[in-house]
Design an enzyme around this catalytic site. Structure first.
Site, PDB file in Angstrom:
ATOM      1  N   ASP A  68       0.809  -1.229   0.000  1.00  0.00           N
ATOM      2  CA  ASP A  68       0.000   0.000   0.000  1.00  0.00           C
ATOM      3  C   ASP A  68       0.842   1.281   0.000  1.00  0.00           C
ATOM      4  OD1 ASP A  68      -2.950  -0.429   0.185  1.00  0.00           O
ATOM      5  OD2 ASP A  68      -2.374  -1.751   1.840  1.00  0.00           O
ATOM      6  N   ARG A  93       0.578  -1.744   7.252  1.00  0.00           N
ATOM      7  CA  ARG A  93       1.059  -0.499   6.658  1.00  0.00           C
ATOM      8  C   ARG A  93       2.093   0.216   7.533  1.00  0.00           C
ATOM      9  NH1 ARG A  93      -2.985   3.245   3.691  1.00  0.00           N
ATOM     10  NH2 ARG A  93      -0.925   3.901   3.041  1.00  0.00           N
ATOM     11  N   HIS A 168     -12.146   6.100   4.964  1.00  0.00           N
ATOM     12  CA  HIS A 168     -11.629   7.268   5.684  1.00  0.00           C
ATOM     13  C   HIS A 168     -12.615   8.433   5.603  1.00  0.00           C
ATOM     14  CE1 HIS A 168      -7.444   5.570   4.612  1.00  0.00           C
ATOM     15  NE2 HIS A 168      -7.498   5.559   5.929  1.00  0.00           N
ATOM     16  N   CYS A 256      -5.070  10.548  -1.604  1.00  0.00           N
ATOM     17  CA  CYS A 256      -4.212   9.587  -0.872  1.00  0.00           C
ATOM     18  C   CYS A 256      -2.870   9.361  -1.549  1.00  0.00           C
ATOM     19  CB  CYS A 256      -4.942   8.287  -0.647  1.00  0.00           C
ATOM     20  SG  CYS A 256      -5.508   7.515  -2.127  1.00  0.00           S
TER      21      CYS A 256
HETATM   22  C1  CIR Z   1      -5.755   0.933   2.509  1.00  0.00           C
HETATM   23  O1  CIR Z   1      -6.741   0.206   2.670  1.00  0.00           O
HETATM   24  O2  CIR Z   1      -5.104   1.362   3.457  1.00  0.00           O
HETATM   25  C2  CIR Z   1      -5.354   1.291   1.094  1.00  0.00           C
HETATM   26  N1  CIR Z   1      -5.590   0.206   0.236  1.00  0.00           N
HETATM   27  C3  CIR Z   1      -6.083   2.510   0.604  1.00  0.00           C
HETATM   28  C4  CIR Z   1      -5.740   3.754   1.354  1.00  0.00           C
HETATM   29  C5  CIR Z   1      -6.403   4.959   0.808  1.00  0.00           C
HETATM   30  N2  CIR Z   1      -5.958   6.119   1.502  1.00  0.00           N
HETATM   31  C6  CIR Z   1      -6.562   7.286   1.478  1.00  0.00           C
HETATM   32  O3  CIR Z   1      -7.614   7.412   0.878  1.00  0.00           O
HETATM   33  N3  CIR Z   1      -6.029   8.276   2.162  1.00  0.00           N
END
Ligand code: CIR
Length: 269
Positions: A68, A93, A168, A256
């Site tokens: 990620d 993460r 989020h 993100c």
């Molecule tokens: C997660 O699930 O952590 C990642 N696949 C996606 C994160 C997305 N982040 C964001 O929108 N700030």
């Protein structure tokens, strides 16, 4: 929000390249296969768009132990001279932060969170001198309180809101301008945003709620044409469509993929 700094596009952004095993990322829905090579092509186009807008883009190399890692927004929150390097809510993460810490070091005084606190940058929305912080499956109340203490060092207030749907806070709402919130209709209680003086516009496409405003330019996912059309009718906004469909499959969107560093004496989202 009259005493706040001026709103301006950042000069510098940090991005992180796409891991070759991005298809092993965290996600709610595994129904669609992720093509990491295609994600890289889309990521390159995202970086090129930022470059074309005159931003100085710092690329942190990918780390294949962190599928990620391209979702760099979640790993740090800049409040001004200070920044919080987060402890991401997903355990998988947490190795992402070391490289981000080194990358951010030159711009901010860094503050690190310890267990059991968790916070994802995707849960933090800045509007003027205020940070809206969503408590979610990734951000716990203690994480939000830690951010409140650091934000106070830069004169920012924190308003905690409950994220009741989506990954989020910024999966459900983002700013399209300094005083203008777009939100996925029905996905959150907009009362605190209205009370803060924001104009709140509902959009009908889930990924339309995550736009990236860079001064007068707003990036909108090409998977959200109705939102793009709606925002194009606004005065003083130039909409640019950008294809981030592979990132949508991973529950990600436009904000993100970068950490925006505010210009000295200004704020940005
Ligand atoms: C997660 O699930 O952590 C990642 N696949 C996606 C994160 C997305 N982040 C964001 O929108 N700030």
């Amino acid at each position: 929000m009259s005493d706040r700094l001026p709103f301006a596009a950042p000069l510098t952004v940090l991005v992180r390249d796409v891991a070759s095993n991005m298809d092993r990322c965290e996600r709610e829905n595994h129904s669609q296969e992720i093509d990491a090579a295609r994600a890289r092509t889309q990521h390159d186009a995202y970086v090129k768009t930022l470059n074309d807008l005159g931003l100085d883009v710092h690329r942190i190399p990918a780390d294949d132990t962190c599928p990620d890692c391209c979702f760099i927004e979640d790993t740090a929150v800049i409040t001004g001279k200070n920044a919080v390097v987060t402890r991401p809510g997903a355990a998988s993460r947490r190795h992402e932060i070391a490289a981000v810490r080194s990358g951010l070091n030159q711009w901010c005084t860094l503050h690190t969170m310890e267990a059991p606190l968790t916070l994802d940058g995707g849960d933090v929305l800045r509007a003027g001198n205020r940070l809206f912080v969503g408590t979610s499956s990734r951000t716990n109340p203690q994480g939000a309180e830690f951010l409140r203490k650091i934000a106070a060092l830069d004169g920012l207030d924190v308003v905690v809101v409950n994220v009741r749907g989506g990954l989020h806070l910024k999966s459900s709402c983002t700013l399209a301008g300094p005083d203008h919130l777009v939100h996925f209709a029905g996905s959150l209680d907009i009362t605190p945003f209205r009370d803060a003086g924001l104009r709140c516009t509902p959009v009908i496409e889930p990924f339309g709620a995550n736009v990236l405003v860079l001064g007068p330019v707003v990036l909108v996912s090409s998977r959200s044409p109705a939102t793009a059309d709606l925002l194009s009718r606004e005065k003083n906004i130039a909409v640019r469509l950008i294809d981030v469909s592979e990132f949508h499959k991973a529950d990600g969107a436009l904000t993100c993929l970068s950490i925006r560093i505010p210009r000295p004496g200004a704020w940005c989202t």
